[in-house]
Write a protein that holds these residues in place. Structure first.
Motif, PDB file in Angstrom:
ATOM      1  N   CYS A 153     103.148  74.888 -25.744  1.00 19.55           N
ATOM      2  CA  CYS A 153     103.990  76.039 -26.085  1.00 19.55           C
ATOM      3  C   CYS A 153     103.581  77.337 -25.390  1.00 19.55           C
ATOM      4  CB  CYS A 153     104.009  76.246 -27.589  1.00 19.55           C
ATOM      5  SG  CYS A 153     102.419  76.808 -28.235  1.00 19.55           S
ATOM      6  N   SER A 154     102.509  77.317 -24.636  1.00 16.58           N
ATOM      7  CA  SER A 154     102.002  78.464 -23.865  1.00 16.58           C
ATOM      8  C   SER A 154     101.398  79.589 -24.705  1.00 16.58           C
ATOM      9  CB  SER A 154     103.088  79.036 -22.957  1.00 16.58           C
ATOM     10  OG  SER A 154     103.519  78.052 -22.056  1.00 16.58           O
ATOM     11  N   LYS A 155     101.196  79.379 -26.010  1.00 15.80           N
ATOM     12  CA  LYS A 155     100.480  80.359 -26.829  1.00 15.80           C
ATOM     13  C   LYS A 155      98.997  80.274 -26.487  1.00 15.80           C
ATOM     14  CE  LYS A 155     103.546  80.117 -30.849  1.00 15.80           C
ATOM     15  NZ  LYS A 155     103.615  79.711 -32.264  1.00 15.80           N
ATOM     16  N   ASP A 156      98.228  81.252 -26.946  1.00 16.78           N
ATOM     17  CA  ASP A 156      96.782  81.213 -26.729  1.00 16.78           C
ATOM     18  C   ASP A 156      96.177  80.011 -27.445  1.00 16.78           C
ATOM     19  OD1 ASP A 156      96.739  83.483 -25.183  1.00 16.78           O
ATOM     20  OD2 ASP A 156      96.363  84.826 -26.883  1.00 16.78           O
ATOM     21  N   GLY A 157      95.248  79.339 -26.775  1.00 14.28           N
ATOM     22  CA  GLY A 157      94.586  78.200 -27.374  1.00 14.28           C
ATOM     23  C   GLY A 157      93.633  78.603 -28.475  1.00 14.28           C
ATOM     24  N   VAL A 158      93.393  77.668 -29.389  1.00 16.44           N
ATOM     25  CA  VAL A 158      92.469  77.882 -30.504  1.00 16.44           C
ATOM     26  C   VAL A 158      91.290  76.935 -30.289  1.00 16.44           C
ATOM     27  CG1 VAL A 158      92.205  77.639 -33.007  1.00 16.44           C
ATOM     28  CG2 VAL A 158      94.326  78.534 -32.062  1.00 16.44           C
ATOM     29  N   PRO A 159      90.050  77.431 -30.378  1.00 22.03           N
ATOM     30  CA  PRO A 159      88.886  76.579 -30.107  1.00 22.03           C
ATOM     31  C   PRO A 159      88.878  75.264 -30.904  1.00 22.03           C
ATOM     32  CG  PRO A 159      88.188  78.851 -30.278  1.00 22.03           C
ATOM     33  CD  PRO A 159      89.647  78.819 -30.660  1.00 22.03           C
ATOM     34  N   ALA A 160      89.353  75.264 -32.118  1.00 22.75           N
ATOM     35  CA  ALA A 160      89.337  74.040 -32.934  1.00 22.75           C
ATOM     36  C   ALA A 160      90.265  72.960 -32.374  1.00 22.75           C
ATOM     37  CB  ALA A 160      89.733  74.372 -34.363  1.00 22.75           C
ATOM     38  N   TYR A 161      91.291  73.361 -31.629  1.00 27.30           N
ATOM     39  CA  TYR A 161      92.263  72.390 -31.097  1.00 27.30           C
ATOM     40  C   TYR A 161      92.334  72.451 -29.579  1.00 27.30           C
ATOM     41  CZ  TYR A 161      93.731  72.224 -35.927  1.00 27.30           C
ATOM     42  OH  TYR A 161      93.748  72.079 -37.285  1.00 27.30           O
ATOM     43  N   ARG A 162      91.317  72.993 -28.966  1.00 25.93           N
ATOM     44  CA  ARG A 162      91.296  73.215 -27.533  1.00 25.93           C
ATOM     45  C   ARG A 162      91.774  72.011 -26.756  1.00 25.93           C
ATOM     46  NH1 ARG A 162      85.865  74.315 -24.396  1.00 25.93           N
ATOM     47  NH2 ARG A 162      86.561  72.892 -22.867  1.00 25.93           N
ATOM     48  N   PRO A 163      92.642  72.087 -25.799  1.00 27.59           N
ATOM     49  CA  PRO A 163      93.246  73.273 -25.203  1.00 27.59           C
ATOM     50  C   PRO A 163      94.532  73.708 -25.903  1.00 27.59           C
ATOM     51  CG  PRO A 163      93.948  71.393 -23.949  1.00 27.59           C
ATOM     52  CD  PRO A 163      93.006  70.888 -25.043  1.00 27.59           C
ATOM     53  N   PHE A 164      94.832  73.115 -27.035  1.00 26.60           N
ATOM     54  CA  PHE A 164      96.077  73.417 -27.752  1.00 26.60           C
ATOM     55  C   PHE A 164      95.895  74.590 -28.708  1.00 26.60           C
ATOM     56  CE2 PHE A 164      95.812  68.887 -26.796  1.00 26.60           C
ATOM     57  CZ  PHE A 164      96.864  68.775 -25.918  1.00 26.60           C
ATOM     58  N   CYS A 165      97.031  75.087 -29.222  1.00 22.96           N
ATOM     59  CA  CYS A 165      96.969  76.218 -30.149  1.00 22.96           C
ATOM     60  C   CYS A 165      96.979  75.760 -31.598  1.00 22.96           C
ATOM     61  CB  CYS A 165      98.160  77.149 -29.895  1.00 22.96           C
ATOM     62  SG  CYS A 165      99.747  76.405 -30.326  1.00 22.96           S
ATOM     63  N   SER A 166      97.355  74.505 -31.853  1.00 19.02           N
ATOM     64  CA  SER A 166      97.458  74.023 -33.229  1.00 19.02           C
ATOM     65  C   SER A 166      97.428  72.500 -33.254  1.00 19.02           C
ATOM     66  CB  SER A 166      98.767  74.506 -33.855  1.00 19.02           C
ATOM     67  OG  SER A 166      99.861  73.904 -33.185  1.00 19.02           O
ATOM     68  N   LYS A 167      97.264  71.968 -34.452  1.00 13.88           N
ATOM     69  CA  LYS A 167      97.310  70.519 -34.624  1.00 13.88           C
ATOM     70  C   LYS A 167      98.690  69.983 -34.245  1.00 13.88           C
ATOM     71  CE  LYS A 167      96.365  66.874 -38.036  1.00 13.88           C
ATOM     72  NZ  LYS A 167      96.900  65.892 -37.164  1.00 13.88           N
ATOM     73  N   ARG A 168      99.717  70.749 -34.544  1.00 13.59           N
ATOM     74  CA  ARG A 168     101.081  70.335 -34.213  1.00 13.59           C
ATOM     75  C   ARG A 168     101.234  70.095 -32.710  1.00 13.59           C
ATOM     76  NH1 ARG A 168     105.488  72.819 -32.196  1.00 13.59           N
ATOM     77  NH2 ARG A 168     107.511  71.960 -32.750  1.00 13.59           N
ATOM     78  N   CYS A 169     100.777  71.040 -31.896  1.00 15.68           N
ATOM     79  CA  CYS A 169     100.890  70.883 -30.443  1.00 15.68           C
ATOM     80  C   CYS A 169     100.020  69.719 -29.948  1.00 15.68           C
ATOM     81  CB  CYS A 169     100.537  72.177 -29.725  1.00 15.68           C
ATOM     82  SG  CYS A 169     101.855  73.407 -29.809  1.00 15.68           S
ATOM     83  N   ALA A 170      98.840  69.544 -30.541  1.00 16.12           N
ATOM     84  CA  ALA A 170      97.987  68.409 -30.176  1.00 16.12           C
ATOM     85  C   ALA A 170      98.684  67.095 -30.508  1.00 16.12           C
ATOM     86  CB  ALA A 170      96.644  68.509 -30.896  1.00 16.12           C
ATOM     87  N   ASP A 171      99.351  67.029 -31.654  1.00 16.88           N
ATOM     88  CA  ASP A 171     100.075  65.817 -32.041  1.00 16.88           C
ATOM     89  C   ASP A 171     101.276  65.557 -31.139  1.00 16.88           C
ATOM     90  OD1 ASP A 171      98.269  65.336 -34.054  1.00 16.88           O
ATOM     91  OD2 ASP A 171      99.550  66.121 -35.662  1.00 16.88           O
ATOM     92  N   ILE A 172     101.959  66.608 -30.716  1.00 16.35           N
ATOM     93  CA  ILE A 172     103.079  66.448 -29.786  1.00 16.35           C
ATOM     94  C   ILE A 172     102.578  65.830 -28.484  1.00 16.35           C
ATOM     95  CG2 ILE A 172     104.692  67.740 -28.312  1.00 16.35           C
ATOM     96  CD1 ILE A 172     105.063  69.675 -30.692  1.00 16.35           C
ATOM     97  N   ASP A 173     101.449  66.334 -27.988  1.00 14.70           N
ATOM     98  CA  ASP A 173     100.883  65.801 -26.750  1.00 14.70           C
ATOM     99  C   ASP A 173     100.484  64.337 -26.919  1.00 14.70           C
ATOM    100  OD1 ASP A 173      99.781  66.430 -23.985  1.00 14.70           O
ATOM    101  OD2 ASP A 173      98.005  65.632 -25.003  1.00 14.70           O
TER     102      ASP A 173
END
Length: 67
Positions: free
Chosen positions: A6-26
């Motif tokens: 989604c191009s938002k800033d990444g969050v260290p807990a889900y790096r390189p994603f910004c959220s669990k949702r984006c990690a699950d989409i990937d």
């Protein structure tokens, strides 16, 4: 680093994603086969069985000589 989904800033807990949702989409995209690594199609690659038949002389593969 920006989230690749989604191009938002990444969050260290889900790096390189910004959220669990984006990690699950990937992950879902990988599981569906949406991402493809370029290369020769698997149908054209020699199978392990073919390689074993070519290695009848033994060599480093001792599977043919075990009881």
């Amino acid at each position: 680093m920006a989230c690749p989904i989604c191009s938002k800033d990444g969050v260290p807990a889900y790096r390189p994603f910004c959220s669990k949702r984006c990690a699950d989409i990937d992950l879902a995209r990988w599981l569906r086969g949406d991402y493809v690594i370029p290369g020769q199609p698997l149908d054209d690659v020699a199978s392990d069985r073919d390689m074993d038949e070519k290695n009848l002389g033994g060599g480093l593969d001792s599977r043919g000589t075990r009881p």
